[in-house]
Design an enzyme around this catalytic site. Structure first.
Site, mmCIF file in Angstrom:
data_model
loop_
_atom_site.group_PDB
_atom_site.id
_atom_site.type_symbol
_atom_site.label_atom_id
_atom_site.label_comp_id
_atom_site.label_asym_id
_atom_site.label_seq_id
_atom_site.Cartn_x
_atom_site.Cartn_y
_atom_site.Cartn_z
ATOM 1 C CE LYS A 111 -4.042 -1.752 -0.174
ATOM 2 N NZ LYS A 111 -4.772 -1.736 -1.411
ATOM 3 C CE LYS A 194 -5.261 -9.784 -4.753
ATOM 4 N NZ LYS A 194 -5.094 -8.786 -3.741
ATOM 5 C CE LYS A 197 -13.019 -5.854 -4.315
ATOM 6 N NZ LYS A 197 -13.420 -5.684 -2.952
HETATM 7 P P1 TYM Z 1 -10.729 -7.945 -0.410
HETATM 8 O O1 TYM Z 1 -11.962 -7.142 -0.485
HETATM 9 O O2 TYM Z 1 -9.487 -7.441 -1.030
HETATM 10 O O3 TYM Z 1 -10.997 -9.375 -0.967
HETATM 11 C C1 TYM Z 1 -12.102 -10.125 -0.494
HETATM 12 C C2 TYM Z 1 -11.779 -11.603 -0.546
HETATM 13 O O4 TYM Z 1 -11.457 -11.983 -1.877
HETATM 14 C C3 TYM Z 1 -10.211 -12.651 -1.887
HETATM 15 N N1 TYM Z 1 -9.508 -12.339 -3.137
HETATM 16 C C4 TYM Z 1 -9.016 -13.271 -3.953
HETATM 17 N N2 TYM Z 1 -9.016 -14.615 -3.885
HETATM 18 C C5 TYM Z 1 -8.444 -15.278 -4.907
HETATM 19 N N3 TYM Z 1 -7.875 -14.673 -5.978
HETATM 20 C C6 TYM Z 1 -7.848 -13.324 -6.081
HETATM 21 N N4 TYM Z 1 -7.303 -12.746 -7.133
HETATM 22 C C7 TYM Z 1 -8.425 -12.559 -5.029
HETATM 23 N N5 TYM Z 1 -8.573 -11.237 -4.810
HETATM 24 C C8 TYM Z 1 -9.233 -11.112 -3.630
HETATM 25 C C9 TYM Z 1 -9.445 -12.113 -0.689
HETATM 26 O O5 TYM Z 1 -8.463 -13.021 -0.276
HETATM 27 C C10 TYM Z 1 -10.555 -11.973 0.320
HETATM 28 O O6 TYM Z 1 -10.796 -13.209 0.942
HETATM 29 N N6 TYM Z 1 -8.973 -7.558 4.175
HETATM 30 C C11 TYM Z 1 -10.003 -8.175 3.405
HETATM 31 C C12 TYM Z 1 -11.402 -7.871 3.875
HETATM 32 C C13 TYM Z 1 -11.610 -8.224 5.301
HETATM 33 C C14 TYM Z 1 -11.751 -9.534 5.836
HETATM 34 C C15 TYM Z 1 -11.913 -9.341 7.227
HETATM 35 C C16 TYM Z 1 -11.723 -10.819 5.290
HETATM 36 C C17 TYM Z 1 -11.711 -7.332 6.319
HETATM 37 N N7 TYM Z 1 -11.891 -8.000 7.477
HETATM 38 C C18 TYM Z 1 -12.088 -10.431 8.074
HETATM 39 C C19 TYM Z 1 -11.897 -11.887 6.151
HETATM 40 C C20 TYM Z 1 -12.082 -11.699 7.525
HETATM 41 C C21 TYM Z 1 -9.859 -7.657 1.991
HETATM 42 O O7 TYM Z 1 -9.298 -6.646 1.735
HETATM 43 O O8 TYM Z 1 -10.469 -8.370 1.100
#
Ligand code: TYM
Length: 331
Positions: A111, A194, A197
């Protein structure tokens, strides 16, 4: 019955990576586990969204969670900021999270590279809020993609540290979970490792993308000049397309194109056309449900209200107990 917590940041529409990493298979767990799915809108503030964008994004993720099959009557589906107790737990956990360990997290390092002019404290303590999200429901399992593995490790560190500090066996040790298989990482269409978003340009396929957009994106995906030797190793960008194909197409189809590649007979135009077709077919039912749910404000409001109530029941209990352990008045 085990408790499961999963979250998605409300920074935009869901892409195939989110779907395969954190939603698809976990919809099945709802009936055998105590599941909490939430929309991480506090977390999205690290990017400073405008209020109207924040609201639109939260709504979009809610619709897409529901479209993917999360049943709000069975699971608890809620918006993170509707559970303000999580902010209190985050504050309490911050007191024994160390700046050094937070600075070493790979997501923080990424980040500060990506948003140099907005290195806010929320980014540094992001894993602490995430830990609070998970342990506020005393979760055992956390369905996430591969990129969240380190955050789960940090969650265990904070839980264990709390237990040790107060000499209690209060928080369980939550683990990143994917049905006993290794965690998933769906790659991007641009040759990057990867789908994400925040990646720019032609990287992600969104669940709500129209067939035309999906076709355009896939046809524009990065490829090389083609194999020149039998059974040669695939370059990253081609392997990525095969990984995406494996998630949406039949095994026979994948094998067919792998054989063509190995014999140096593959035509990337045909390969991508097939991939686009299969992605479109795969996402079609989701797209339809997304459209249908998007138009139903009354239902969405009902879901949000129900989710907030259920989440607060569990969250309040944990935070009250934590307060008592720490030495504050319980609530
Ligand atoms: P975020 O919003 O970036 O992603 C949400 C979920 O999607 C998964 N993910 C992926 N899995 C496989 N391949 C990809 N290319 C890919 N891109 C995203 C992420 O691993 C995630 O599971 N920090 C988290 C949100 C969060 C969270 C939590 C998750 C906040 N608190 C507590 C679990 C438990 C995040 O930024 O996810």
């Amino acid at each position: 019955m085990e408790t499961v917590v999963s979250g998605i940041r409300s920074t935009g529409k869901l892409h195939l990576g989110n779907y395969f990493g954190a939603v698809k298979n976990f919809v099945k767990m709802q009936h055998d586990n105590n599941c909490y799915f939430f929309i991480a809108d506090y977390h999205s503030l690290t990017t400073h969204p405008k209020p109207e964008d924040l609201q639109r994004n939260v709504r979009q993720v809610l619709v897409e969670y529901l479209a993917a099959g999360i049943d709000p009557e069975v699971s608890t589906l809620y918006i993170q900021s509707d559970l303000p107790e999580v902010a209190e737990l985050y504050l309490l956990l911050n007191m024994n999270a160390y700046v050094g360990e937070l600075e070493r997290s790979t997501s923080f390092k990424d980040k500060i590279r990506e948003q140099k002019d907005n290195v806010n404290a929320g980014l540094l303590t992001y894993p602490v809020l995430m830990a609070a999200d998970i342990i506020i429901h005393k979760a055992h399992k956390v369905p996430v993609g591969k990129d969240q593995e380190q955050h789960l490790e940090m969650t265990r560190t904070f839980s264990n540290r709390f237990n040790r500090m107060y000499e209690v066996e209060f928080f369980p040790e939550p683990v990143a979970y994917n049905f006993g298989e290794s965690l998933i990482k769906i790659p991007g269409l641009d040759g990057s490792m990867k789908m994400g978003k925040s990646e720019s340009g032609n990287n992600a396929i969104y669940l709500s993308d129209s067939p035309e957009i999906i076709s355009k994106k896939v046809m524009r995906a990065v490829t090389d000049a083609g194999p020149t030797e039998m059974n040669q190793k695939m370059p990253q960008e081609i392997e990525n397309l095969f990984v995406i194909m494996k998630s949406v197409s039949s095994n026979d189809m994948v094998e067919h194109f792998q054989n063509l590649y190995n014999r140096c007979e593959i035509r990337y135009g045909d390969f991508k056309k097939q991939l686009a077709e299969d992605v479109i077919k795969f996402t079609e039912p989701l797209r339809e449900k997304i459209l249908e749910l998007s138009a139903d404000d009354t239902y969405l409001k009902k879901v949000v209200k129900m989710g907030a109530e259920k989440a607060r029941e569990s969250g309040r209990k944990t935070v009250s107990e934590v307060r008592e352990i720490i030495g504050f008045n319980p609530r």
